[in-house]
Design an enzyme around this catalytic site. Structure first.
Site, mmCIF file in Angstrom:
data_model
loop_
_atom_site.group_PDB
_atom_site.id
_atom_site.type_symbol
_atom_site.label_atom_id
_atom_site.label_comp_id
_atom_site.label_asym_id
_atom_site.label_seq_id
_atom_site.Cartn_x
_atom_site.Cartn_y
_atom_site.Cartn_z
ATOM 1 N N ALA A 127 0.825 -1.211 0.000
ATOM 2 C CA ALA A 127 0.000 0.000 0.000
ATOM 3 C C ALA A 127 0.859 1.261 0.000
ATOM 4 C CB ALA A 127 -0.927 -0.007 1.213
ATOM 5 N N SER A 130 5.256 1.258 3.648
ATOM 6 C CA SER A 130 6.538 0.739 4.139
ATOM 7 C C SER A 130 6.417 -0.452 5.068
ATOM 8 C CB SER A 130 7.328 1.835 4.859
ATOM 9 O OG SER A 130 7.885 2.668 3.920
ATOM 10 N N GLU A 164 17.479 -4.233 2.347
ATOM 11 C CA GLU A 164 16.520 -3.928 1.270
ATOM 12 C C GLU A 164 17.267 -3.827 -0.078
ATOM 13 O OE1 GLU A 164 13.071 -2.737 2.270
ATOM 14 O OE2 GLU A 164 12.605 -2.984 0.160
ATOM 15 N N ASP A 176 12.567 5.223 4.634
ATOM 16 C CA ASP A 176 11.576 4.383 5.319
ATOM 17 C C ASP A 176 12.125 3.781 6.611
ATOM 18 O OD1 ASP A 176 10.171 4.993 3.060
ATOM 19 O OD2 ASP A 176 10.447 3.046 2.105
#
Ligand code: GLA
Length: 388
Positions: A127, A130, A164, A176
């Protein structure tokens, strides 16, 4: 449904037949303003939301990581010392990737240190809120605490970003993880992504009768990560043409001077970054002055810049923003990486049901899914919920 903490504790008990030693959590985020500026060494102004990822955890003495995650089927088990991070895929890349990265900080000779993890999350996935940073940061706080590594929150945020980028393979910036680690309740996090300097900015709009709402369009675009990479590449090319280390250092005058050499597309991309950085600084000033009309106007300008210059919006996000503006919001913009996900609006609390009515009217008349609306409360960053 019970909250993520209760679910994580009971998932742990069911799977490991014991109580966890500690419970840890980290939040998702919305970004007030400053989109795609983080990887341009620029400014961002996100805040942590009340939805969190919770990790119930215990130390192990067999050098293994055993992780189970709600809604993701079977548990995974890896011997940490012989783990090749390139083998990690799916949800395990986020979770086990963090354990693997923290294992580089274990004291010499402590390869017997392992960890059992049960993970539940209230942050919706995909969405643009994060959810991945929330998982990385919750696991990082858990393992850092259980293994007594003593790493600072900024170091843990950096490690989450490294996972990440290098393990998950998403070449995102550092916003984030920083907001998930470092936020204070009722404050947004003003972050300089070049220096990592932070300042906590009070979110004082509710005292003025305003609400910050998030509108989830439900749109999830599969090609978002390649488009994200394309935008990053455009920014790097533009910085090279202008002759600056990063677009943070470029001015609009410089961009105009190099307009021909930049080409139409990279000129527009760079213009978004340069104007967006200025809007972040202006928003911080306006929030400090409780000038919410200006904050709203900056939100709406930011949305146009993302729609027209950076080209990361989509029809559903545009309609959510226009519906909010039509319902009397002071301003609205898409938030996060783009191509779907959520938009935010600053609106009088009294107009909330009118906003819902407008969204319903505009979306259902096109046969589109009506966005879900929630009021955002700025929450605290990653924390130990319970340690024994
Ligand atoms: C994603 C990335 C962040 C940032 C935003 C856009 O959320 O993870 O690093 O680039 O997009 O602002």
């Amino acid at each position: 449904m019970s909250d993520a903490r209760e679910r994580a504790e009971s998932l742990f008990a069911r799977h490991f037949q014991a109580d966890p030693t500690g419970v840890f959590s980290a939040p998702g985020r919305v970004n007030l303003i400053g989109e795609h500026t983080d990887y341009n060494d620029g400014f961002v102004l996100p805040l942590a939301i009340s939805q969190r990822t919770v990790v119930a955890a215990s130390i192990r003495d067999d050098g293994a990581v055993v992780a189970v995650s709600e809604g993701h089927g079977d548990a995974v088990t890896y011997d940490i010392a012989s783990l090749d991070s390139a083998d990690l895929t799916g949800w395990a890349a986020y979770v086990v990737g963090v354990v693997w990265a923290l294992a580089q900080h274990r004291r010499e000779g402590s390869t017997a240190l392992g960890v059992s993890l049960a993970i539940c999350s209230d942050v919706p996935t995909g969405a643009g809120l994060s959810s991945s940073a929330a998982v990385e940061c919750a696991v990082a706080v858990a393992v850092n605490d259980l293994w007594g590594l003593g790493l600072e929150p900024r170091a843990l945020a950096g490690l989450g970003q490294q996972v990440e980028n290098e393990v998950v393979g998403a070449h995102t910036g550092g916003m984030d993880q920083m907001v998930s680690m470092l936020s204070l309740a009722d404050h947004a996090l003003f972050l300089d992504c070049r220096t990592d300097d932070i300042e906590h900015i009070p979110c004082s709009w509710s005292a003025a009768g305003l609400a910050l709402v998030v509108m989830d369009t439900g749109v999830r675009h599969a090609n978002a990560s390649s488009a994200y990479g394309d935008r990053r590449k455009s920014c790097e090319e533009a910085a090279a043409v202008v002759g600056v280390p990063a677009l943070r250092d470029a001015s609009l005058t410089q961009l105009r001077d190099y307009q021909g050499a930049l080409g139409e597309e990279n000129y527009a991309r760079a213009r978004h970054i340069v104007t967006e950085n200025a809007r972040v600084l202006d928003t911080v000033d306006a929030l400090r002055a409780s000038d919410f009309e200006t904050v709203g106007a900056l939100f709406s300008q930011s949305h146009l810049s993302m729609r027209d210059d950076y080209d990361i919006s989509c029809p559903e996000l545009d309609l959510a923003v226009e519906s909010a503006q039509g319902a009397g919001a002071l301003g609205a913009r898409m938030t996060g990486g783009g191509f779907g996900g959520c938009a935010i609006a600053l609106i009088s609390a009294e107009l909330l049901s009118h906003l819902e009515g407008e969204l319903h009217h505009h979306f259902s008349s096109r046969g589109w899914q009506v966005p879900r609306v929630g009021v955002v409360r700025a929450s605290a960053g990653a924390r130990v919920e319970q340690a024994l």
